[in-house]
Design an enzyme around this catalytic site. Sequence first.
Site, PDB file in Angstrom:
ATOM      1  N   ARG A 117     -26.792  10.576  62.272  1.00 29.08           N
ATOM      2  CA  ARG A 117     -26.024  10.468  61.023  1.00 29.08           C
ATOM      3  C   ARG A 117     -26.592   9.450  60.040  1.00 29.08           C
ATOM      4  NH1 ARG A 117     -21.922  10.895  64.831  1.00 29.08           N
ATOM      5  NH2 ARG A 117     -21.101  13.013  64.851  1.00 29.08           N
ATOM      6  N   LYS A 139     -32.827  12.438  46.599  1.00 33.86           N
ATOM      7  CA  LYS A 139     -32.839  13.804  47.135  1.00 33.86           C
ATOM      8  C   LYS A 139     -33.809  13.890  48.312  1.00 33.86           C
ATOM      9  CE  LYS A 139     -31.602  16.437  43.001  1.00 33.86           C
ATOM     10  NZ  LYS A 139     -32.030  17.470  42.037  1.00 33.86           N
ATOM     11  N   GLU A 180     -44.238  15.271  34.892  1.00 30.02           N
ATOM     12  CA  GLU A 180     -42.842  14.813  35.023  1.00 30.02           C
ATOM     13  C   GLU A 180     -42.584  13.588  34.127  1.00 30.02           C
ATOM     14  OE1 GLU A 180     -40.568  16.444  36.670  1.00 30.02           O
ATOM     15  OE2 GLU A 180     -41.429  17.392  38.459  1.00 30.02           O
ATOM     16  N   LYS A 222     -35.082   7.721  34.667  1.00 34.07           N
ATOM     17  CA  LYS A 222     -34.424   8.536  35.691  1.00 34.07           C
ATOM     18  C   LYS A 222     -33.224   7.797  36.294  1.00 34.07           C
ATOM     19  CE  LYS A 222     -35.171  11.660  39.525  1.00 34.07           C
ATOM     20  NZ  LYS A 222     -36.127  12.386  40.362  1.00 34.07           N
ATOM     21  N   GLU A 232     -25.492  15.272  40.543  1.00 33.59           N
ATOM     22  CA  GLU A 232     -25.942  16.336  39.665  1.00 33.59           C
ATOM     23  C   GLU A 232     -24.868  17.376  39.366  1.00 33.59           C
ATOM     24  OE1 GLU A 232     -30.025  17.484  40.381  1.00 33.59           O
ATOM     25  OE2 GLU A 232     -29.679  19.427  39.473  1.00 33.59           O
ATOM     26  N   ARG A 236     -26.962  14.680  34.967  1.00 32.63           N
ATOM     27  CA  ARG A 236     -28.229  14.650  35.711  1.00 32.63           C
ATOM     28  C   ARG A 236     -29.018  15.943  35.549  1.00 32.63           C
ATOM     29  NH1 ARG A 236     -29.555  12.428  41.915  1.00 32.63           N
ATOM     30  NH2 ARG A 236     -31.724  13.101  41.885  1.00 32.63           N
ATOM     31  N   ASN A 240     -33.631  18.576  34.714  1.00 37.65           N
ATOM     32  CA  ASN A 240     -34.240  19.861  35.041  1.00 37.65           C
ATOM     33  C   ASN A 240     -34.976  20.488  33.866  1.00 37.65           C
ATOM     34  OD1 ASN A 240     -33.461  19.965  37.753  1.00 37.65           O
ATOM     35  ND2 ASN A 240     -31.385  20.498  37.131  1.00 37.65           N
ATOM     36  N   HIS A 243     -37.727  22.996  34.367  1.00 42.39           N
ATOM     37  CA  HIS A 243     -37.705  23.346  35.786  1.00 42.39           C
ATOM     38  C   HIS A 243     -37.185  24.746  36.114  1.00 42.39           C
ATOM     39  CE1 HIS A 243     -38.979  19.289  36.490  1.00 42.39           C
ATOM     40  NE2 HIS A 243     -38.956  19.449  37.798  1.00 42.39           N
ATOM     41  N   HIS A 247     -39.706  26.503  38.284  1.00 41.14           N
ATOM     42  CA  HIS A 247     -39.432  27.004  39.641  1.00 41.14           C
ATOM     43  C   HIS A 247     -39.740  28.497  39.746  1.00 41.14           C
ATOM     44  CE1 HIS A 247     -36.482  23.463  40.458  1.00 41.14           C
ATOM     45  NE2 HIS A 247     -37.688  23.195  40.885  1.00 41.14           N
ATOM     46  N   HIS A 259     -46.401  21.912  41.586  1.00 36.98           N
ATOM     47  CA  HIS A 259     -45.121  21.731  40.895  1.00 36.98           C
ATOM     48  C   HIS A 259     -45.283  21.204  39.463  1.00 36.98           C
ATOM     49  CE1 HIS A 259     -40.871  20.969  40.389  1.00 36.98           C
ATOM     50  NE2 HIS A 259     -41.145  19.713  40.076  1.00 36.98           N
TER      51      HIS A 259
END
Length: 351
Positions: A117, A139, A180, A222, A232, A236, A240, A243, A247, A259
């Site tokens: 955990r 993330k 980015e 950020k 998000e 937030r 993206n 993106h 993606h 990416h």
Amino acid sequence: MPIDILYQLNGKIIVGLGSLKYLKDIVNKLNPQKIGIITDSNVASIYRDRLIQIIKSIGIDAYIILRSGERVKNISTATRIWKILIKKEFTRESLVIGFGGGVIGDLTGFVASTYMRGIHYINIPTTLLAQADSAIGGKTGIDMDGKNLIGTFYIPNAIIIDPIFIETLSTKQLANGVSEIIKHGVIASNSLLKMLENHHEKILGKDLSLIEKIIKSSIKIKLNIISRDFRERGIRRILNLGHTIGHAIEKATEYRIPHGEAVSVGLAYASKISEVILGFDETDRIMGILELFGLPTKLPVKPYRLIDLMKLDKKNWRGKITLVLMRKIEEPVIKEFTEGEIRKVIGGING
Ligand code: ADP
Ligand code: ZN
């Protein structure tokens, strides 16, 4: 430039040239029962001496070297690592350290957050993309069917960001991270964009004090956005930008396009769509900055294939396609479109 100490909740972010020397102190303070390091074979060979030095100075119980590349970021690698930690009797008071690019960060964070955990976790990102973007924000994830479909939010006890690692990146890897940073500039800092425009040669020449500057600026942008919406649900989502299209390009090309390059094309298209929908008038400037860094701006696939894939984006809601667009530099807008609307705008844009 001084070393900055920033925070996301109670996790420390230590940024600046030479910040790696703080690792020992941070580890001592955590006083972990066991320590593991996870890296990839590429980084392990480039930074062999430095890793030996680290291992000697903190003493470790598990040294895990994975194949490099996105393909290791899966459940069987996570299982392998969990089993090693169990075998070596890592407890909840133990520590894992990720040392590598975004792939290593995502995977190590995922393992750290799920083993018993959640155990102590330090991230040492070594690519520009990871230092300026993906290591920040908590993330973690692994790929399953789609990219990053399984994952957690987990803040490392510390992230150590030392621009010294940028020295060994290829120009292509460097540009992949700049993409980015350009995104962060477009969203929130015209002065960051100017720095990229005016000093592109020095940045491409790996002038580390300039690179340190743009990394710090990117991280602060950020952090500021994330501090208002960690999970998000709202603001937030502006991160993206570029993106949804990015993606879709990655999927359409089966992840053969890195990416950052996919995001670059996404930024170019987000600008063009913003021009049509919101009267955004700096498309040429953004395309110019991307090109200064040798980043792509043209779609590598047919628009109709892209739209089919955009429909599947995990950030969409109720069948609508969500795009982040720009009214102006520093003024992002989140817009929802039906499939028909998107087909019309993208169809009207000349690649
Ligand atoms: P990302 O680009 O998202 O950070 P990866 O973790 O896949 O993704 O890293 C990209 C590639 O760069 C990998 O092959 C990795 O081994 C390599 N790499 C990571 N850090 C460095 C570095 N400092 N110098 C050279 N290559 C690096
Ligand atoms: Zn990204």
